[in-house]
Design an enzyme around this catalytic site. Structure first.
Site, PDB file in Angstrom:
ATOM      1  N   GLU A 118       0.853  -1.159   0.159  1.00 23.14           N
ATOM      2  CA  GLU A 118       0.099   0.050   0.094  1.00 23.14           C
ATOM      3  C   GLU A 118       0.840   1.119  -0.125  1.00 23.14           C
ATOM      4  OE1 GLU A 118      -2.864   1.707  -0.901  1.00 23.14           O
ATOM      5  OE2 GLU A 118      -3.954   0.044   0.474  1.00 23.14           O
ATOM      6  N   GLY A 123       1.150   7.047  -0.439  1.00 23.46           N
ATOM      7  CA  GLY A 123       1.503   7.171   0.929  1.00 23.46           C
ATOM      8  C   GLY A 123       0.289   6.569   1.939  1.00 23.46           C
ATOM      9  N   GLU A 179      13.706  15.453  -2.262  1.00 18.65           N
ATOM     10  CA  GLU A 179      15.118  14.832  -1.986  1.00 18.65           C
ATOM     11  C   GLU A 179      16.175  15.751  -2.344  1.00 18.65           C
ATOM     12  OE1 GLU A 179      15.550  12.266   0.026  1.00 18.65           O
ATOM     13  OE2 GLU A 179      13.567  11.307   0.027  1.00 18.65           O
ATOM     14  N   ASP A 190       9.375   8.674 -10.882  1.00 20.93           N
ATOM     15  CA  ASP A 190       8.563   7.921  -9.468  1.00 20.93           C
ATOM     16  C   ASP A 190       7.139   7.841  -9.945  1.00 20.93           C
ATOM     17  OD1 ASP A 190       8.678   8.094  -6.344  1.00 20.93           O
ATOM     18  OD2 ASP A 190       6.912   9.126  -7.137  1.00 20.93           O
ATOM     19  N   LYS A 194       4.748   4.135 -10.128  1.00 19.49           N
ATOM     20  CA  LYS A 194       3.461   4.017  -9.374  1.00 19.49           C
ATOM     21  C   LYS A 194       2.185   3.874 -10.152  1.00 19.49           C
ATOM     22  CE  LYS A 194       5.068   7.264  -5.617  1.00 19.49           C
ATOM     23  NZ  LYS A 194       4.820   8.420  -5.198  1.00 19.49           N
ATOM     24  N   GLY A 291       6.349  11.844   3.325  1.00 19.43           N
ATOM     25  CA  GLY A 291       6.437  12.141   4.801  1.00 19.43           C
ATOM     26  C   GLY A 291       6.485  10.771   5.468  1.00 19.43           C
TER      27      GLY A 291
END
Length: 412
Positions: A118, A123, A179, A190, A194, A291
């Site tokens: 997940e 997130g 980053e 990225d 996903k 986060g």
């Protein structure tokens, strides 16, 4: 110890960065509540970092492995070893799954363990669980996703403050949303990883990172944001996965959204995914996408799910092809010499290529003029063919810029 005390459930932790350290902090805090629900009390059995811990020892002393170390090669070796040893695995590693997911899911089925992920996509937003469980019986037509909090923060800062891309990126880095090396985020890689995972689940067909063309936000300017306001649009980095006949189109790129689209209001480091299906019309899931504590919350949710099985990722039943030439609306930005008839010539080129103009903004720049157009949906090949013809005109003073526009709006 009382004889009815909950039995321990040992969790080996691979990685102790932003997410791993948050898992190590939050899991003991929630251990009593988890024990109340599951009858098992989770505890960290060992932590592996570059400088401490031994993987073989941690594996032997664990019921489940959490992999939050990142990368693909070492992570793949460790996840494979854990599955072969009969251990459940929870991972937040989207690159690993986008490149090697089919192999790892098949191995998990073979060894009758769970591989949960997940936290790999959005997130704390439970989109994986919704696709795997809540909507597993539904025919999904399309997904749109804001699945990278870094780029969403940068674009909303540019819109809110007038900052340049470089200034907004620096602010995102200062606040910890980006980053030190933001390459995977700002190039779209990225988000592409996903979207490969989401498309695989939504359409029951293998999708790998190499199947997903992606474009980032590094070329976007504050002028694009300014014209978005003039045209009542919002600019976001959007991942799209959709059925087109018996094939799939999965892609990531910047796109303008009209205010009625549910993703237009998603700002800052938040993520959101819209799922469209004939049975449900459209649902939108949103929440913090980045986060340590937020991602760790999703990891711990998967740990709890693995403690009360079953749930596996079944093999795909389809092998759908991929569509390269899709239909889209576009925003077109053209710098031109300020002389009569230029707009008419641009419109003529577009018309000859079958491209219909929806709206136009024209402004003088002092030394020339700037044309900003939004066109109705058209095949990408036709549109980019027209752009090449326009770029070759002697009145064009800079390479034209094009950004896709998602023109769907939903009744709220």
């Amino acid at each position: 110890m009382s004889s009815d005390a909950p039995a321990p459930f040992r969790v080996g932790l691979l990685g102790h960065g932003t997410v791993g350290s948050s898992v190590a902090e939050l899991l003991p805090q929630r251990a009593d509540a988890i024990a109340h629900v599951t009858g098992l009390r989770p505890e960290i059995s060992g932590v592996l970092t570059r400088s401490r811990g031994d993987f073989d020892e941690i594996l032997a002393d664990s019921d489940l492995i959490v992999e939050v170390m990142g990368g693909t090669d070492v992570a793949r070796d460790h996840v494979t070893a854990a599955i072969r040893a009969g251990k459940h695995v929870v991972t937040a590693n989207k690159q690993l799954l986008a490149e090697h997911g089919e192999e790892l899911w098949a191995l998990a089925r073979e060894h009758r363990v769970q591989l949960r992920f997940e936290a790999a996509v959005a997130g704390v937003v439970p989109v994986i669980r919704v696709l795997q469980e809540s909507l597993t019986g539904q025919h999904v037509d399309r997904l749109h996703g804001i699945v990278n909090g870094t780029t969403n923060y940068i674009l909303t800062q540019m819109a809110a403050t007038g900052a340049s891309y470089a200034e907004a990126l620096a602010e995102a880095q200062r606040l910890g949303y980006a980053e030190a090396d933001p390459t995977d985020d700002v190039t779209g890689k990225d988000a592409a990883a996903k979207m490969a995972i989401l498309a695989r689940l939504a359409f029951d067909s293998p999708v790998h990172l190499s199947d997903v063309p992606y474009e980032g936000i590094t070329h976007l300017t504050s002028e694009d944001i300014e014209y978005a306001r003039d045209l009542d649009l919002s600019l976001r980095l959007i991942g799209t996965a959709e059925r087109i006949g018996d094939e799939l189109a999965v892609r990531v790129h910047p796109a303008f959204l009209y205010r009625g689209h549910p993703l237009a209001a998603i700002e800052g480091p938040f993520n959101a995914v819209t799922i469209e299906s004939p049975a449900i019309t459209e649902i939108t899931l949103s929440g913090p996408g980045a986060g340590g504590p937020q991602t760790a919350t999703a990891v711990i949710g998967d740990v709890i799910s693995a403690m009360i099985p079953p749930a596996q990722t079944p093999p795909t039943r389809n092998t759908l092809g991929f569509v390269d030439d899709v239909t889209s609306s576009f925003y077109l930005h053209v710098e031109v010499a300020d002389r009569p008839g230029v707009l008419a010539q641009v419109a003529q080129v577009l018309g000859l290529q079958g491209v219909s103009v929806k709206s136009v903004v024209q402004k003088g720049t002092g030394t020339g003029a700037r044309l900003v157009l939004v066109v109705h949906p058209v095949r990408e090949s036709r549109f980019y063919g027209a752009v090449q013809l326009i770029a070759a005109k002697d009145f064009v003073t800079a390479p034209p810029r094009a950004i896709r526009v998602i023109d769907e709006e939903f009744d709220r």
